[in-house]
Design an enzyme around this catalytic site. Sequence first.
Site, PDB file in Angstrom:
ATOM      1  N   LYS A  75       0.847  -1.208   0.000  1.00  0.00           N
ATOM      2  CA  LYS A  75       0.000   0.000   0.000  1.00  0.00           C
ATOM      3  C   LYS A  75       0.882   1.258   0.000  1.00  0.00           C
ATOM      4  CE  LYS A  75      -2.386  -1.614   3.603  1.00  0.00           C
ATOM      5  NZ  LYS A  75      -2.003  -3.043   3.625  1.00  0.00           N
ATOM      6  N   THR A  76       1.937   1.240   0.829  1.00  0.00           N
ATOM      7  CA  THR A  76       2.840   2.401   0.879  1.00  0.00           C
ATOM      8  C   THR A  76       3.565   2.550  -0.462  1.00  0.00           C
ATOM      9  OG1 THR A  76       3.150   1.950   3.219  1.00  0.00           O
ATOM     10  CG2 THR A  76       4.711   3.470   2.209  1.00  0.00           C
ATOM     11  N   ASP A 120      -0.974   6.366   6.708  1.00  0.00           N
ATOM     12  CA  ASP A 120      -0.981   4.920   6.921  1.00  0.00           C
ATOM     13  C   ASP A 120      -1.831   4.615   8.152  1.00  0.00           C
ATOM     14  OD1 ASP A 120      -0.294   2.332   6.371  1.00  0.00           O
ATOM     15  OD2 ASP A 120       1.750   2.462   7.131  1.00  0.00           O
ATOM     16  N   THR A 169      -5.411  -1.788   7.041  1.00  0.00           N
ATOM     17  CA  THR A 169      -5.572  -3.242   7.006  1.00  0.00           C
ATOM     18  C   THR A 169      -6.967  -3.606   7.513  1.00  0.00           C
ATOM     19  OG1 THR A 169      -4.567  -3.252   9.206  1.00  0.00           O
ATOM     20  CG2 THR A 169      -3.145  -3.822   7.364  1.00  0.00           C
ATOM     21  N   ARG A 229       6.466  -8.487   0.765  1.00  0.00           N
ATOM     22  CA  ARG A 229       7.417  -8.164   1.848  1.00  0.00           C
ATOM     23  C   ARG A 229       8.054  -9.441   2.399  1.00  0.00           C
ATOM     24  NH1 ARG A 229       4.617  -4.975   6.118  1.00  0.00           N
ATOM     25  NH2 ARG A 229       5.186  -3.111   4.936  1.00  0.00           N
TER      26      ARG A 229
END
Length: 352
Positions: A75-76, A120, A169, A229
């Site tokens: 997302k970032t 975030d 999330t 990740r």
Amino acid sequence: MATERLLSPKPAAPTEDLANHALRPETIGEYIGQRDLIERLTIAIDAAKMRTSKAGGPPEPLEHTLLHGPPGLGKTTLAHVVAKELGSNLYTTSGPALARGTDLVSHLTRLQPGDVLFIDEIHRLPTPVEEFIYPAMEDFRIDVTVDAGLHARTVQIPCKPFTLIGATTRAGLLSSPLRSRFGLNHHLRYYDHSDLALILTRSASLLGLRIDSTDAIDAIARRSRGTPRIANRLLRRVRDYAQVRAGGTVTTSAVTEALELEGVDHLGLDELDRNYLRTIAATYKGGPVGLETIAATMNEDSGTLEDVVEPYLLQIGFLARTRRGRSLTQASADHLGLTLVLPTATTEQALF
Ligand code: ADE
């Protein structure tokens, strides 16, 4: 502890963010996976850019965008990519960092037309800050109350037209007034093996790694729990192992050995996952059993189990969540080599 595990989808440490920075795609063309989302986002970006160039004025901002989905899916990264495509600056903050409405003022007043503000964990925005952000999102205006009591009055400070990108999330925890102020709403899904293999191939080339076959890459992709990740983290562990024990080349056996050493099996399950499944099997006859009961038996935090263990097990069909609790499925029993008489609960309608 569970939060430090190799397979956690959350960043392991600030240094990991730095390591990942070099591997991040910068442009939309470099971004792998999430094809539907990328197509819709590209259209919105191109449309905003076309309207800007037609009007010949300051950049027209992209509509406010909400990105939601499990941790570790990018997302970032996507927020950085969007700002780059728009040719705008990106400023980053997070829900928990914004304690008061005024904490937002410095962020909002430095924005230039068309800039992107990324928040975030936006579901953790305190309510007073949320109310502060509404006029900024709707009318590009900040309402600040000065003085107190009888002399209290509201001063309106204009800010430049900008795009808010919110990431979460837990989209379900967002208040509906906040959710309704986002024009674009995108869900990020777990990546399939072939996309993870492409991401790993790209990362391996950026790291200058020697890979001896696509099988070696596939072996990492299969253990990465659908999460870039985790894939990049496993690749770094394999790189170390290959350097020290396999003459510097990443082979399929180097991948298997390195990740077995870390307790990661061929489906990407680690000791905590297996412990969780075995607890349901051994102590509760396969379920159904409530999360709190499992957590107490394992001496683990129930939030950790819910956030970092269950999502992947649910996704691969190893766990059923029903009204009466959690149950193993035939697939997880087979994986653990257990013979279970599965209760009917596994065929009840899952909660999600
Ligand atoms: N690295 C991490 N995520 C990525 C993605 N979606 N595309 C390309 N490289 C990545």
